[in-house]
Design a protein around this motif. Sequence first.
Motif, PDB file in Angstrom:
ATOM      1  N   ILE A 104     -12.295   0.908   2.741  1.00 11.19           N
ATOM      2  CA  ILE A 104     -11.085   0.346   2.134  1.00 11.19           C
ATOM      3  C   ILE A 104     -10.024   1.423   2.004  1.00 11.19           C
ATOM      4  O   ILE A 104     -10.297   2.533   1.542  1.00 11.19           O
ATOM      5  N   LEU A 105      -8.806   1.073   2.404  1.00  9.46           N
ATOM      6  CA  LEU A 105      -7.645   1.940   2.211  1.00  9.46           C
ATOM      7  C   LEU A 105      -6.949   1.484   0.938  1.00  9.46           C
ATOM      8  O   LEU A 105      -6.496   0.338   0.837  1.00  9.46           O
ATOM      9  N   LEU A 106      -6.889   2.364  -0.059  1.00 11.36           N
ATOM     10  CA  LEU A 106      -6.232   2.097  -1.334  1.00 11.36           C
ATOM     11  C   LEU A 106      -4.894   2.827  -1.347  1.00 11.36           C
ATOM     12  O   LEU A 106      -4.853   4.060  -1.316  1.00 11.36           O
ATOM     13  N   ILE A 107      -3.815   2.056  -1.375  1.00 11.83           N
ATOM     14  CA  ILE A 107      -2.466   2.631  -1.402  1.00 11.83           C
ATOM     15  C   ILE A 107      -1.885   2.356  -2.783  1.00 11.83           C
ATOM     16  O   ILE A 107      -1.454   1.249  -3.093  1.00 11.83           O
ATOM     17  N   GLU A 108      -1.890   3.376  -3.633  1.00  7.41           N
ATOM     18  CA  GLU A 108      -1.508   3.244  -5.043  1.00  7.41           C
ATOM     19  C   GLU A 108      -0.934   4.574  -5.525  1.00  7.41           C
ATOM     20  O   GLU A 108      -1.600   5.605  -5.410  1.00  7.41           O
ATOM     21  N   ASP A 109       0.286   4.548  -6.064  1.00  6.30           N
ATOM     22  CA  ASP A 109       0.918   5.797  -6.502  1.00  6.30           C
ATOM     23  C   ASP A 109       0.486   6.250  -7.890  1.00  6.30           C
ATOM     24  O   ASP A 109       0.635   7.419  -8.234  1.00  6.30           O
ATOM     25  N   ASP A 110      -0.085   5.373  -8.698  1.00  8.53           N
ATOM     26  CA  ASP A 110      -0.518   5.740 -10.043  1.00  8.53           C
ATOM     27  C   ASP A 110      -1.904   6.399  -9.964  1.00  8.53           C
ATOM     28  O   ASP A 110      -2.900   5.746  -9.625  1.00  8.53           O
ATOM     29  N   ASN A 111      -1.953   7.691 -10.290  1.00 12.43           N
ATOM     30  CA  ASN A 111      -3.207   8.450 -10.184  1.00 12.43           C
ATOM     31  C   ASN A 111      -4.339   7.832 -10.997  1.00 12.43           C
ATOM     32  O   ASN A 111      -5.478   7.781 -10.536  1.00 12.43           O
ATOM     33  N   ARG A 112      -4.049   7.386 -12.200  1.00 12.70           N
ATOM     34  CA  ARG A 112      -5.070   6.832 -13.077  1.00 12.70           C
ATOM     35  C   ARG A 112      -5.665   5.555 -12.482  1.00 12.70           C
ATOM     36  O   ARG A 112      -6.892   5.395 -12.428  1.00 12.70           O
ATOM     37  N   ILE A 113      -4.826   4.672 -12.026  1.00 17.02           N
ATOM     38  CA  ILE A 113      -5.301   3.411 -11.439  1.00 17.02           C
ATOM     39  C   ILE A 113      -6.079   3.686 -10.156  1.00 17.02           C
ATOM     40  O   ILE A 113      -7.143   3.101  -9.932  1.00 17.02           O
ATOM     41  N   ARG A 114      -5.568   4.595  -9.349  1.00 18.99           N
ATOM     42  CA  ARG A 114      -6.256   4.950  -8.098  1.00 18.99           C
ATOM     43  C   ARG A 114      -7.651   5.504  -8.398  1.00 18.99           C
ATOM     44  O   ARG A 114      -8.628   5.149  -7.745  1.00 18.99           O
ATOM     45  N   GLU A 115      -7.752   6.346  -9.404  1.00 20.62           N
ATOM     46  CA  GLU A 115      -9.040   6.940  -9.774  1.00 20.62           C
ATOM     47  C   GLU A 115     -10.014   5.883 -10.300  1.00 20.62           C
ATOM     48  O   GLU A 115     -11.194   5.884  -9.939  1.00 20.62           O
ATOM     49  N   ILE A 116      -9.535   4.976 -11.142  1.00 16.36           N
ATOM     50  CA  ILE A 116     -10.395   3.920 -11.693  1.00 16.36           C
ATOM     51  C   ILE A 116     -10.959   3.050 -10.571  1.00 16.36           C
ATOM     52  O   ILE A 116     -12.163   2.780 -10.519  1.00 16.36           O
ATOM     53  N   ILE A 117     -10.090   2.613  -9.660  1.00 18.87           N
ATOM     54  CA  ILE A 117     -10.535   1.755  -8.557  1.00 18.87           C
ATOM     55  C   ILE A 117     -11.499   2.510  -7.650  1.00 18.87           C
ATOM     56  O   ILE A 117     -12.580   2.005  -7.321  1.00 18.87           O
TER      57      ILE A 117
ATOM     58  N   GLY B 244       3.363   4.663   0.088  1.00 19.66           N
ATOM     59  CA  GLY B 244       3.405   3.842   1.299  1.00 19.66           C
ATOM     60  C   GLY B 244       3.369   4.632   2.585  1.00 19.66           C
ATOM     61  O   GLY B 244       2.651   4.263   3.530  1.00 19.66           O
ATOM     62  N   TYR B 245       4.115   5.722   2.644  1.00 20.95           N
ATOM     63  CA  TYR B 245       4.121   6.536   3.863  1.00 20.95           C
ATOM     64  C   TYR B 245       2.749   7.143   4.127  1.00 20.95           C
ATOM     65  O   TYR B 245       2.272   7.164   5.260  1.00 20.95           O
ATOM     66  N   ASP B 246       2.108   7.628   3.061  1.00 19.93           N
ATOM     67  CA  ASP B 246       0.769   8.198   3.180  1.00 19.93           C
ATOM     68  C   ASP B 246      -0.214   7.126   3.655  1.00 19.93           C
ATOM     69  O   ASP B 246      -1.059   7.371   4.514  1.00 19.93           O
ATOM     70  N   GLY B 247      -0.082   5.927   3.105  1.00 15.34           N
ATOM     71  CA  GLY B 247      -0.955   4.830   3.502  1.00 15.34           C
ATOM     72  C   GLY B 247      -0.800   4.456   4.961  1.00 15.34           C
ATOM     73  O   GLY B 247      -1.790   4.257   5.674  1.00 15.34           O
ATOM     74  N   LEU B 248       0.445   4.359   5.418  1.00 12.60           N
ATOM     75  CA  LEU B 248       0.681   4.030   6.829  1.00 12.60           C
ATOM     76  C   LEU B 248       0.084   5.090   7.741  1.00 12.60           C
ATOM     77  O   LEU B 248      -0.464   4.768   8.798  1.00 12.60           O
ATOM     78  N   SER B 249       0.163   6.351   7.328  1.00 15.69           N
ATOM     79  CA  SER B 249      -0.368   7.426   8.171  1.00 15.69           C
ATOM     80  C   SER B 249      -1.897   7.440   8.198  1.00 15.69           C
ATOM     81  O   SER B 249      -2.493   7.922   9.153  1.00 15.69           O
ATOM     82  N   LYS B 250      -2.538   6.895   7.154  1.00 16.39           N
ATOM     83  CA  LYS B 250      -4.008   6.893   7.086  1.00 16.39           C
ATOM     84  C   LYS B 250      -4.638   5.613   7.637  1.00 16.39           C
ATOM     85  O   LYS B 250      -5.846   5.542   7.795  1.00 16.39           O
TER      86      LYS B 250
ATOM     87  N   LEU C 255       5.635  -4.105  -0.124  1.00 11.67           N
ATOM     88  CA  LEU C 255       6.026  -5.236   0.709  1.00 11.67           C
ATOM     89  C   LEU C 255       6.388  -4.765   2.113  1.00 11.67           C
ATOM     90  O   LEU C 255       5.963  -5.362   3.107  1.00 11.67           O
ATOM     91  N   GLU C 256       7.122  -3.677   2.199  1.00 10.39           N
ATOM     92  CA  GLU C 256       7.478  -3.121   3.514  1.00 10.39           C
ATOM     93  C   GLU C 256       6.249  -2.554   4.216  1.00 10.39           C
ATOM     94  O   GLU C 256       6.104  -2.687   5.442  1.00 10.39           O
ATOM     95  N   VAL C 257       5.358  -1.933   3.464  1.00 10.17           N
ATOM     96  CA  VAL C 257       4.121  -1.417   4.047  1.00 10.17           C
ATOM     97  C   VAL C 257       3.329  -2.573   4.662  1.00 10.17           C
ATOM     98  O   VAL C 257       2.847  -2.480   5.791  1.00 10.17           O
ATOM     99  N   CYS C 258       3.210  -3.663   3.932  1.00  9.93           N
ATOM    100  CA  CYS C 258       2.493  -4.837   4.431  1.00  9.93           C
ATOM    101  C   CYS C 258       3.134  -5.339   5.727  1.00  9.93           C
ATOM    102  O   CYS C 258       2.432  -5.617   6.707  1.00  9.93           O
ATOM    103  N   PHE C 259       4.446  -5.449   5.730  1.00 12.29           N
ATOM    104  CA  PHE C 259       5.161  -5.900   6.929  1.00 12.29           C
ATOM    105  C   PHE C 259       4.836  -5.003   8.122  1.00 12.29           C
ATOM    106  O   PHE C 259       4.533  -5.486   9.218  1.00 12.29           O
ATOM    107  N   GLN C 260       4.871  -3.693   7.896  1.00 14.37           N
ATOM    108  CA  GLN C 260       4.594  -2.760   8.991  1.00 14.37           C
ATOM    109  C   GLN C 260       3.130  -2.813   9.436  1.00 14.37           C
ATOM    110  O   GLN C 260       2.837  -2.753  10.621  1.00 14.37           O
TER     111      GLN C 260
END
Length: 112
Positions: free
Chosen positions: A4-17, A34-40, A60-65
Motif C-alpha cells: 500500500i502506498l500511503l500519501i499523507e502529509d500529517d506525520n502523526r496520522i501517517r505513523e498511526i496508519i 502528493g509529489y512524493d507519492g507520485l514519484s513512489k 484530488l490532482e494526485v488521483c487524477f494523475q
Amino acid sequence: MVKILLIEDDNRIREIISTYFKKKNVDMIEAIDGYDGLSKMNESINLVLLDIMMPGIDGLEVCFQLRQKYSCPIIFISALSEEETQLKAFELGGDDYVSKPFLPSVLYAKCM
C-alpha cells in the motif's frame, strides 16, 4: 504480501496508519506529499491511501494523475467531509472515501 502506498502529509496520522497496517503484515510505502507519492507509485502497488489537503499538489490532482496510468484502488482519507468534495473524489477515480477521524481497524477492513 499486499503493498500500500500511503500519501499523507500529517506525520502523526501517517505513523498511526503505517504502524497498524505493518502489524497486519502489510508492506507500507510512505509518501509525505502528493509529489512524493507520485514519484513512489509503481505497478507493484496494490492500493493507494490518499489524503486530500496537502501542500504543493492536493490529493484530488494526485488521483487524477494516477488514474492516467494506474488502475489500482484509491481510498481517500480526508478531514473534508462535504458531499461536494466526496463526489469530486469519486468523479476523479476514487474507489472509497474515509472521513477523519477514523479508526485504523475500520480503514484496514476497507482496504482488505
